[in-house]
Motif scaffolding. Structure first.
Motif, mmCIF file in Angstrom:
data_model
loop_
_atom_site.group_PDB
_atom_site.id
_atom_site.type_symbol
_atom_site.label_atom_id
_atom_site.label_comp_id
_atom_site.label_asym_id
_atom_site.label_seq_id
_atom_site.Cartn_x
_atom_site.Cartn_y
_atom_site.Cartn_z
ATOM 1 N N GLU A 251 2.377 2.166 -3.262
ATOM 2 C CA GLU A 251 0.811 2.951 -4.358
ATOM 3 C C GLU A 251 0.856 3.909 -3.833
ATOM 4 O O GLU A 251 0.757 4.916 -4.594
ATOM 5 C CB GLU A 251 -0.090 1.552 -4.317
ATOM 6 C CG GLU A 251 0.375 0.629 -4.849
ATOM 7 C CD GLU A 251 -0.031 0.718 -6.344
ATOM 8 O OE1 GLU A 251 -0.759 1.163 -6.775
ATOM 9 O OE2 GLU A 251 0.513 -0.779 -6.831
ATOM 10 N N MET A 252 0.777 4.542 -2.462
ATOM 11 C CA MET A 252 0.258 6.294 -2.213
ATOM 12 C C MET A 252 1.079 6.972 -2.259
ATOM 13 O O MET A 252 0.357 7.876 -3.262
ATOM 14 C CB MET A 252 -0.075 5.739 -0.372
ATOM 15 C CG MET A 252 -1.278 5.166 -0.619
ATOM 16 S SD MET A 252 -1.298 5.555 1.846
ATOM 17 C CE MET A 252 -0.503 3.688 2.761
ATOM 18 N N ALA B 241 0.317 -1.062 0.032
ATOM 19 C CA ALA B 241 -0.225 -0.660 -0.057
ATOM 20 C C ALA B 241 1.386 1.430 -0.453
ATOM 21 O O ALA B 241 0.641 2.208 -0.873
ATOM 22 C CB ALA B 241 -1.290 0.145 1.257
ATOM 23 N N ILE C 180 -6.718 2.905 -3.363
ATOM 24 C CA ILE C 180 -5.987 3.678 -4.486
ATOM 25 C C ILE C 180 -7.248 3.930 -5.289
ATOM 26 O O ILE C 180 -7.217 5.295 -5.838
ATOM 27 C CB ILE C 180 -5.502 2.775 -5.279
ATOM 28 C CG1 ILE C 180 -3.893 2.479 -3.682
ATOM 29 C CG2 ILE C 180 -4.559 3.526 -5.971
ATOM 30 C CD1 ILE C 180 -3.332 3.554 -3.395
ATOM 31 N N ARG D 297 -6.929 8.622 -5.682
ATOM 32 C CA ARG D 297 -7.459 8.937 -6.598
ATOM 33 C C ARG D 297 -8.540 9.930 -7.515
ATOM 34 O O ARG D 297 -8.177 10.995 -8.004
ATOM 35 C CB ARG D 297 -6.698 7.595 -7.992
ATOM 36 C CG ARG D 297 -6.057 8.767 -9.177
ATOM 37 C CD ARG D 297 -6.530 7.250 -10.195
ATOM 38 N NE ARG D 297 -5.018 6.341 -10.155
ATOM 39 C CZ ARG D 297 -4.144 7.231 -10.720
ATOM 40 N NH1 ARG D 297 -3.521 8.179 -11.218
ATOM 41 N NH2 ARG D 297 -3.488 5.899 -9.694
#
Length: 357
Positions: A60-61, A57, A311, A315
């Motif tokens: 990805e963040m 995570a 995610i 976004r």
């Protein structure tokens, strides 16, 4: 430390200060805990997948934050900032919390730890801290050393001071100017704010100003309050909780209060996702229109499962923040940057008494 991006100084912020104050700011803080944040609530069997998922995570963040030029504060539990159990134990504070309910204390559970991060990704995360520090405008704040509960019975101010001092002395953070704090479980204890100030903390994340979000001990949580909080994530019951940097109590760190907890994706509530998104987008736009601050927060382990859905949702929020930036000049800031801006305002307008409460 290689790749460390410094929080902008007062001088750096001078040119942008009016834009920030007049056009509003989008503020993100993350409660970075690993298993230290849930050891007293869940077993590894119950929540271990979420904790392990943090390692997917966070990259990805961070990628999203870079793409959208997002500044964020990572309020980090000091105990996770190690690679070895031996080193962690060597840096325990001089005073340990004497909670009446000793289940709240992690110190009696050291037998549950393996020897290093490679064998125990649930408790050790120094490598993750270094990943965060490689990304521009990411601030490391503190979530105390031991995920310290400031409103639980038995602990006291001296123990809190020792814990916070230990958090500020973690070796891998020694080159950082840590000045932002998030109280674990949002147990904001106003009696401890002077201690925070003495140890260099300039800002903290306070609770939303509504009775359903009032700080309390873990066992004092009301089922009614929790139900209203859940509903409030989808329908505007308590307001947007945006704020200006107003008047500040003398000697206290500035209160950068929460606006909204980013509740994680729940398949059972999938049909309500548009409402959850709209609730946040309206709050962000409300802040942008009024030149105020919107403070969104969550835990990395909230994204530990259903990562793709979480995610994707984030976004969409950041897409909206970009529109607010283009339309109203809204800026992304971390807690340290906001606090620096606030200190600048005080210095330039000493005749005005600022108070965030």
């Amino acid at each position: 430390m290689g790749g460390l991006t410094e929080v902008p100084s007062v001088q750096t912020l001078k040119k942008g200060r009016e834009k920030v104050i007049d056009n509003g700011a989008f503020l993100i803080s993350l409660d970075f805990e690993l298993n230290w944040g849930v050891h007293d609530v869940y077993t590894k069997e119950q929540y271990g997948k979420n904790i392990l998922g943090v390692r997917q995570a966070i990259p990805e963040m961070l990628a999203l934050f870079q793409q959208y030029d997002i500044h964020a504060t990572w309020a980090t539990v000091g105990m996770l900032c190690f690679t070895e159990k031996k080193k962690l134990i060597e840096h325990f504070p001089a005073l340990l919390p004497s909670y009446i309910d000793q289940n709240f204390s992690p110190y009696g559970k050291m037998e549950n730890l393996s020897e290093n991060e490679g064998k125990d990704p649930y408790h050790f995360g120094e490598s993750l801290v270094h990943q965060i520090l490689q990304v521009p405008y990411q601030e490391i704040g503190t979530h105390t050393f031991s995920h310290y509960y400031c409103l639980e019975n038995g602990q006291d101010a001296d123990q809190f001071r020792a814990d916070l001092q230990a958090a500020l002395n973690v070796p891998c953070l020694e080159n950082l100017d840590i000045r932002s704090l998030v109280f674990p479980r949002n147990q904001t204890n106003s009696a401890y704010l002077n201690i925070c100030k003495e140890l260099g903390i300039q800002s903290y994340r306070g609770n939303e100003k509504n009775w359903v979000y009032g700080a309390s001990g873990y066992k004092d949580r009301s089922k009614v309050k929790r139900l209203i909080r859940l509903m409030d994530c989808y329908v505007n019951i308590t307001g947007h909780h945006t704020f200006n940097l107003g008047e500040e109590s003398p000697g206290h760190p500035v209160n950068l209060q929460s606006s909204r907890f980013l509740r994680p994706y729940n398949p059972k509530l999938k049909t309500l996702e548009p409402m959850r998104l709209n609730r946040i987008k309206k709050g962000v736009e409300y802040a942008a229109r009024r030149g105020e601050i919107y403070h969104l927060w969550w835990h990395p382990h909230n994204f530990g499962t259903h990562l793709e859905e979480n995610i994707s949702f984030l976004r969409k929020i950041l897409d909206h923040v970009s529109k607010m930036r283009e339309t109203y000049g809204m800026q992304s800031m971390n807690m340290g940057e906001v606090a620096t801006n606030w200190e600048l305002r005080k210095a330039e307008r000493p005749h005005i008494s600022f108070n965030s409460d």
